[in-house]
Motif scaffolding. Structure first.
Motif, PDB file in Angstrom:
ATOM      1  N   LEU A   8     -61.675 -15.288 -78.091  1.00  0.00           N
ATOM      2  CA  LEU A   8     -62.379 -14.063 -77.698  1.00  0.00           C
ATOM      3  C   LEU A   8     -61.516 -13.192 -76.788  1.00  0.00           C
ATOM      4  O   LEU A   8     -61.481 -11.968 -76.938  1.00  0.00           O
ATOM      5  CB  LEU A   8     -63.695 -14.399 -77.010  1.00  0.00           C
ATOM      6  CG  LEU A   8     -64.869 -14.776 -77.897  1.00  0.00           C
ATOM      7  CD1 LEU A   8     -66.047 -15.264 -77.054  1.00  0.00           C
ATOM      8  CD2 LEU A   8     -65.278 -13.593 -78.756  1.00  0.00           C
ATOM      9  N   ALA A   9     -60.813 -13.813 -75.857  1.00  0.00           N
ATOM     10  CA  ALA A   9     -59.958 -13.054 -74.939  1.00  0.00           C
ATOM     11  C   ALA A   9     -58.797 -12.407 -75.689  1.00  0.00           C
ATOM     12  O   ALA A   9     -58.473 -11.231 -75.454  1.00  0.00           O
ATOM     13  CB  ALA A   9     -59.434 -13.962 -73.827  1.00  0.00           C
ATOM     14  N   ALA A  10     -58.179 -13.152 -76.607  1.00  0.00           N
ATOM     15  CA  ALA A  10     -57.032 -12.619 -77.345  1.00  0.00           C
ATOM     16  C   ALA A  10     -57.455 -11.505 -78.299  1.00  0.00           C
ATOM     17  O   ALA A  10     -56.859 -10.422 -78.309  1.00  0.00           O
ATOM     18  CB  ALA A  10     -56.328 -13.739 -78.103  1.00  0.00           C
ATOM     19  N   ALA A  11     -58.477 -11.758 -79.093  1.00  0.00           N
ATOM     20  CA  ALA A  11     -58.947 -10.729 -80.036  1.00  0.00           C
ATOM     21  C   ALA A  11     -59.568  -9.558 -79.273  1.00  0.00           C
ATOM     22  O   ALA A  11     -59.387  -8.394 -79.657  1.00  0.00           O
ATOM     23  CB  ALA A  11     -59.958 -11.329 -81.011  1.00  0.00           C
ATOM     24  N   GLY A  12     -60.273  -9.863 -78.184  1.00  0.00           N
ATOM     25  CA  GLY A  12     -60.853  -8.806 -77.356  1.00  0.00           C
ATOM     26  C   GLY A  12     -59.778  -7.949 -76.702  1.00  0.00           C
ATOM     27  O   GLY A  12     -59.951  -6.740 -76.543  1.00  0.00           O
ATOM     28  N   GLY A  13     -58.659  -8.567 -76.343  1.00  0.00           N
ATOM     29  CA  GLY A  13     -57.543  -7.804 -75.785  1.00  0.00           C
ATOM     30  C   GLY A  13     -56.970  -6.834 -76.801  1.00  0.00           C
ATOM     31  O   GLY A  13     -56.665  -5.679 -76.478  1.00  0.00           O
ATOM     32  N   SER A  14     -56.833  -7.300 -78.044  1.00  0.00           N
ATOM     33  CA  SER A  14     -56.354  -6.403 -79.098  1.00  0.00           C
ATOM     34  C   SER A  14     -57.348  -5.271 -79.343  1.00  0.00           C
ATOM     35  O   SER A  14     -56.953  -4.118 -79.530  1.00  0.00           O
ATOM     36  CB  SER A  14     -56.109  -7.180 -80.396  1.00  0.00           C
ATOM     37  OG  SER A  14     -54.887  -7.869 -80.333  1.00  0.00           O
ATOM     38  N   LEU A  15     -58.630  -5.607 -79.316  1.00  0.00           N
ATOM     39  CA  LEU A  15     -59.655  -4.573 -79.495  1.00  0.00           C
ATOM     40  C   LEU A  15     -59.600  -3.563 -78.346  1.00  0.00           C
ATOM     41  O   LEU A  15     -59.691  -2.355 -78.567  1.00  0.00           O
ATOM     42  CB  LEU A  15     -61.037  -5.208 -79.595  1.00  0.00           C
ATOM     43  CG  LEU A  15     -62.209  -4.242 -79.780  1.00  0.00           C
ATOM     44  CD1 LEU A  15     -62.058  -3.454 -81.085  1.00  0.00           C
ATOM     45  CD2 LEU A  15     -63.533  -5.005 -79.766  1.00  0.00           C
ATOM     46  N   ALA A  16     -59.407  -4.056 -77.135  1.00  0.00           N
ATOM     47  CA  ALA A  16     -59.317  -3.152 -75.977  1.00  0.00           C
ATOM     48  C   ALA A  16     -58.105  -2.224 -76.091  1.00  0.00           C
ATOM     49  O   ALA A  16     -58.205  -1.024 -75.785  1.00  0.00           O
ATOM     50  CB  ALA A  16     -59.247  -3.968 -74.686  1.00  0.00           C
ATOM     51  N   LEU A  17     -56.976  -2.762 -76.539  1.00  0.00           N
ATOM     52  CA  LEU A  17     -55.792  -1.916 -76.712  1.00  0.00           C
ATOM     53  C   LEU A  17     -56.014  -0.880 -77.805  1.00  0.00           C
ATOM     54  O   LEU A  17     -55.585   0.275 -77.670  1.00  0.00           O
ATOM     55  CB  LEU A  17     -54.565  -2.772 -77.018  1.00  0.00           C
ATOM     56  CG  LEU A  17     -54.016  -3.570 -75.835  1.00  0.00           C
ATOM     57  CD1 LEU A  17     -52.911  -4.521 -76.287  1.00  0.00           C
ATOM     58  CD2 LEU A  17     -53.501  -2.654 -74.745  1.00  0.00           C
ATOM     59  N   LEU A  18     -56.671  -1.278 -78.882  1.00  0.00           N
ATOM     60  CA  LEU A  18     -56.993  -0.314 -79.943  1.00  0.00           C
ATOM     61  C   LEU A  18     -57.915   0.789 -79.424  1.00  0.00           C
ATOM     62  O   LEU A  18     -57.689   1.973 -79.691  1.00  0.00           O
ATOM     63  CB  LEU A  18     -57.675  -1.022 -81.117  1.00  0.00           C
ATOM     64  CG  LEU A  18     -56.783  -1.612 -82.183  1.00  0.00           C
ATOM     65  CD1 LEU A  18     -57.620  -2.361 -83.214  1.00  0.00           C
ATOM     66  CD2 LEU A  18     -55.953  -0.551 -82.857  1.00  0.00           C
ATOM     67  N   LEU A  19     -58.957   0.394 -78.696  1.00  0.00           N
ATOM     68  CA  LEU A  19     -59.886   1.387 -78.150  1.00  0.00           C
ATOM     69  C   LEU A  19     -59.188   2.319 -77.167  1.00  0.00           C
ATOM     70  O   LEU A  19     -59.451   3.523 -77.146  1.00  0.00           O
ATOM     71  CB  LEU A  19     -61.079   0.694 -77.497  1.00  0.00           C
ATOM     72  CG  LEU A  19     -62.038  -0.023 -78.455  1.00  0.00           C
ATOM     73  CD1 LEU A  19     -63.098  -0.794 -77.672  1.00  0.00           C
ATOM     74  CD2 LEU A  19     -62.672   0.955 -79.425  1.00  0.00           C
ATOM     75  N   ALA A  20     -58.281   1.768 -76.370  1.00  0.00           N
ATOM     76  CA  ALA A  20     -57.516   2.611 -75.432  1.00  0.00           C
ATOM     77  C   ALA A  20     -56.646   3.606 -76.200  1.00  0.00           C
ATOM     78  O   ALA A  20     -56.575   4.793 -75.835  1.00  0.00           O
ATOM     79  CB  ALA A  20     -56.651   1.737 -74.526  1.00  0.00           C
ATOM     80  N   ALA A  21     -56.008   3.142 -77.271  1.00  0.00           N
ATOM     81  CA  ALA A  21     -55.171   4.037 -78.073  1.00  0.00           C
ATOM     82  C   ALA A  21     -56.005   5.158 -78.680  1.00  0.00           C
ATOM     83  O   ALA A  21     -55.613   6.331 -78.651  1.00  0.00           O
ATOM     84  CB  ALA A  21     -54.458   3.242 -79.175  1.00  0.00           C
ATOM     85  N   PHE A  22     -57.167   4.809 -79.224  1.00  0.00           N
ATOM     86  CA  PHE A  22     -58.037   5.837 -79.786  1.00  0.00           C
ATOM     87  C   PHE A  22     -58.581   6.756 -78.692  1.00  0.00           C
ATOM     88  O   PHE A  22     -58.758   7.953 -78.917  1.00  0.00           O
ATOM     89  CB  PHE A  22     -59.194   5.207 -80.573  1.00  0.00           C
ATOM     90  CG  PHE A  22     -58.774   4.667 -81.911  1.00  0.00           C
ATOM     91  CD1 PHE A  22     -58.210   5.489 -82.876  1.00  0.00           C
ATOM     92  CD2 PHE A  22     -58.941   3.327 -82.205  1.00  0.00           C
ATOM     93  CE1 PHE A  22     -57.812   4.994 -84.106  1.00  0.00           C
ATOM     94  CE2 PHE A  22     -58.560   2.817 -83.443  1.00  0.00           C
ATOM     95  CZ  PHE A  22     -57.992   3.651 -84.392  1.00  0.00           C
TER      96      PHE A  22
END
Length: 152
Positions: A8-22
């Motif tokens: 959850l932390a690893a996939a959530g981190g990728s999701l957070a980076l994607l959301l930040a980029a968007f």
């Protein structure tokens, strides 16, 4: 930390980076360059891998998640080098030497160039660009994926 929390932390981190980029793109008005877009795909893959890895046991999916995180880290490091003029970037999104171009060829090159160049740094924090931050955070995410792979 349990395997599920690490995933959850690893996939959530990728999701957070994607959301930040968007967020930077759509709310902050910073259009992404071609290499910025390349860095997003492995994060999207990591989010999907994380969703599946929460359901299926085994080491293969967390190792695949680590590979996705290291892929985007590698692209981010390459992009950082292009931004810092350590090496030449793709000619499709970076400035390069003009050489022996005629004025007409130069005008054609200028008109064909993308609006957002890969060798510009539109935003930075503590001297690091978004590509640099992506590389650093993605290495940390890869470590989380590897820790999850060890907890089968």
């Amino acid at each position: 930390m349990s395997r599920h929390l690490l995933i959850l932390a690893a996939a959530g981190g990728s999701l957070a980076l994607l959301l930040a980029a968007f967020g930077f793109q759509h709310l902050g008005g910073l259009a992404p360059c071609q290499m910025c877009l390349w860095q997003r795909w492995p994060h999207a893959a990591a989010v999907v891998i994380g969703a599946v890895a929460l359901i299926l046991p085994g080491r293969a999916l967390p190792l695949l998640g680590a590979a996705a995180a290291m892929t985007t880290a590698g692209i981010g490091l390459y992009h950082t080098g292009v931004e810092r003029d350590w090496w030449q970037g793709p000619t499709t999104c970076s400035s390069g030497p003009i050489g022996d171009l005629t004025p007409q060829q130069l005008m054609e090159q200028i008109m064909a160039a993308p609006l957002v160049r890969c060798d510009d740094v539109p935003w930075e924090l503590f001297g690091l660009s978004m590509a640099s931050w992506n590389a650093l955070v993605s290495v940390a995410l890869a470590l989380l994926w590897l820790m999850a792979a060890r907890r089968v």
